[in-house]
Write an enzyme that holds these catalytic residues in place. Structure first.
Site, PDB file in Angstrom:
ATOM      1  N   ARG A   1       0.827  -1.217   0.000  1.00 16.60           N
ATOM      2  CA  ARG A   1       0.000   0.000   0.000  1.00 16.60           C
ATOM      3  C   ARG A   1       0.859   1.264   0.000  1.00 16.60           C
ATOM      4  O   ARG A   1       0.447   2.294  -0.516  1.00 16.60           O
ATOM      5  CB  ARG A   1      -0.930   0.019   1.212  1.00 16.60           C
ATOM      6  CG  ARG A   1      -2.041  -0.985   1.066  1.00 16.60           C
ATOM      7  CD  ARG A   1      -3.158  -0.717   2.048  1.00 16.60           C
ATOM      8  NE  ARG A   1      -4.417  -1.187   1.519  1.00 16.60           N
ATOM      9  CZ  ARG A   1      -5.290  -1.917   2.204  1.00 16.60           C
ATOM     10  NH1 ARG A   1      -5.056  -2.242   3.446  1.00 16.60           N
ATOM     11  NH2 ARG A   1      -6.417  -2.301   1.638  1.00 16.60           N
TER      12      ARG A   1
ATOM     13  N   LYS B   1     -19.210 -13.294   2.143  1.00 15.53           N
ATOM     14  CA  LYS B   1     -20.088 -12.229   2.659  1.00 15.53           C
ATOM     15  C   LYS B   1     -21.133 -11.811   1.636  1.00 15.53           C
ATOM     16  O   LYS B   1     -20.947 -10.889   0.866  1.00 15.53           O
ATOM     17  CB  LYS B   1     -19.237 -11.025   3.073  1.00 15.53           C
ATOM     18  CG  LYS B   1     -18.546 -11.227   4.406  1.00 15.53           C
ATOM     19  CD  LYS B   1     -17.574 -10.097   4.699  1.00 15.53           C
ATOM     20  CE  LYS B   1     -16.295 -10.269   3.924  1.00 15.53           C
ATOM     21  NZ  LYS B   1     -15.376  -9.135   3.955  1.00 15.53           N
TER      22      LYS B   1
ATOM     23  N   GLY C   1      -9.699  -9.118  -1.013  1.00 19.46           N
ATOM     24  CA  GLY C   1      -8.528  -9.563  -0.250  1.00 19.46           C
ATOM     25  C   GLY C   1      -8.173 -11.015  -0.478  1.00 19.46           C
ATOM     26  O   GLY C   1      -7.062 -11.346  -0.916  1.00 19.46           O
TER      27      GLY C   1
END
Ligand code: ADP
Ligand code: MG
Length: 387
Positions: free
Chosen positions: A37, A197, A349
């Site tokens: 990142r 999810k 992810g």
């Protein structure tokens, strides 16, 4: 989406530029385990520095809920970033306040200042205008280089950008351009969805269903469709609270023909063994943990015909070797079809982690680091950092 890239920022020699980055990196014992990142923001930071700007960097780390949590201080990140930029990165132990004021005021051209974790402040969470105004007072310009938090209504993302002339960082611009290729796709568009999810994935499936030719559903996500069809799912992971939301994909008890469910699955059976079964043969004692070989073939055939591919969500519990083959095969099929044949975009992810296991990530056109923000953007949801 219309972008205002940082190349539009002219004459910034000596100007103070507030850059909202995402330096939410994994830390262990005060050391950065993975600095991708930080690396991703370097082109923007280096561009601004080479123009003679003074940089004030803002980021969150973790989720400290408005309190100062020593383990979530940005001090180690300042040191690491200094190494990458090959110049010292000044750090102050507060986000706003006297020390921060002093550090901002003494900042010189080409210098970099990192303020303490935004989320040590309640104002950040509350998208508080007063907090945003204190930050805005530190800069002449604002640059958003934190795509992954653009779906959050938080001060550094939402309120702040209305207080200063605002621009988009290079990484964020690249992300938006790639995602816009999914929203205005070359057809056929094939959407591959899996993972766990369901609530975060439904808006995207709903939104892309009109433009997509096929939506291939695997992973625990598929279990919910099985259950909705009243098929046996045994002990598999199902999100019972969200099941009723699947209704929109059915007509007279029949599933929309754009949605392609697995034909077969790999279950962990009663004796703990991996076993391939047609979906209609799943037993009460089984746990569905992967898609089966017929499904891999079916999904691969659709992927081979696509001009645009977007993939989010593993096809199974790929963390365990016996249940990783569906995910890895789909990853390889997508990598093989992408770059030059079709435009392939992969995000999420765990999904990216699975793709990396194949060592074929370079064959995919774009890897989104956005996670939740990517799902929101593609799902057409509100983006307080962009709208
Ligand atoms: P991403 O992070 O890529 O967006 P998710 O967070 O939605 O993906 O889901 C990833 C997780 O879903 C993985 O850890 C994987 O093990 C799990 N998963 C996928 N399929 C199954 C399944 N059939 N049963 C249990 N877990 C599953
Ligand atoms: Mg995940």
């Amino acid at each position: 989406m219309k972008l205002k890239p940082i190349h539009n920022l002219k004459n910034i020699q000596g100007q103070r530029v507030l850059v909202r980055v995402d330096f939410n990196v994994p830390l262990k014992d005060g050391k950065i385990i993975d600095d991708y990142r930080l690396q991703a923001a370097l082109p923007t930071l280096e561009y601004l520095l080479s123009s003679g700007a003074r940089l004030i960097l803002l980021t969150h780390l973790g989720d400290p809920q408005g309190k100062a949590v020593p383990d979530l201080s940005l001090k180690p990140i300042a040191n690491h970033l200094g190494g990458l930029l090959k110049r010292p990165v000044i750090f102050v132990k507060e986000t706003v306040g006297y020390q921060a004021d002093a550090a901002v005021n003494s900042l010189k051209d080409g210098e970099v200042l990192l303020l303490e974790n935004l989320r040590f402040n309640q104002g950040e969470y509350q998208d508080d205008l007063k907090f945003a105004k204190r930050l805005a007072a530190y800069g002449n310009f604002y640059v958003n280089e934190a795509f992954s938090v653009c779906h959050r209504k938080q001060a550094s993302i939402s309120a702040l950008r209305r207080l200063l002339p605002a621009y988009h960082g290079l990484q964020l611009s690249g992300e938006i351009k790639a995602l816009d290729k999914i929203l205005k796709p070359e057809l056929p568009l094939v959407v591959v969805m899996g993972g766990a999810k369901i609530s975060t994935k439904l808006p995207l499936i709903k939104k892309l269903k009109s433009s997509a030719d096929k939506i291939l559903v695997g992973g625990a996500l598929a279990n919910n469709f099985f259950k909705h069809l009243d098929w046996e799912v045994g002990k598999s992971l199902v999100d019972n609270d969200e099941l009723s939301k699947l209704e929109i994909f059915f007509k007279n008890g029949k599933i929309d023909d754009k949605i392609i469910l697995p034909l077969d699955v790999v279950v962990k059976n009663e004796s703990g063994q991996a076993q391939v079964l047609p979906v209609k043969n799943i037993k009460k004692t089984d746990t569905v943990l992967d898609i089966g070989p017929e499904t891999i073939r079916l999904f691969s055939n659709y992927i081979k015909e696509a001009q645009t591919i977007v993939w989010n969500g593993p096809m199974g519990y790929f963390e365990e070797h016996s249940y990783s083959f569906g995910t890895l095969n789909v990853a390889m099929a997508i990598a093989a079809r992408s770059t030059g044949h079709a435009f392939g975009l992969v995000g999420g992810g765990e999904t990216v982690a699975a793709l990396q296991q194949t060592k074929m990530e370079e064959y995919v056109d774009f890897i989104s680091t956005g996670g939740g923000a990517m799902l929101s953007y593609l799902g057409g949801e509100k983006m307080p950092g962009l709208d």
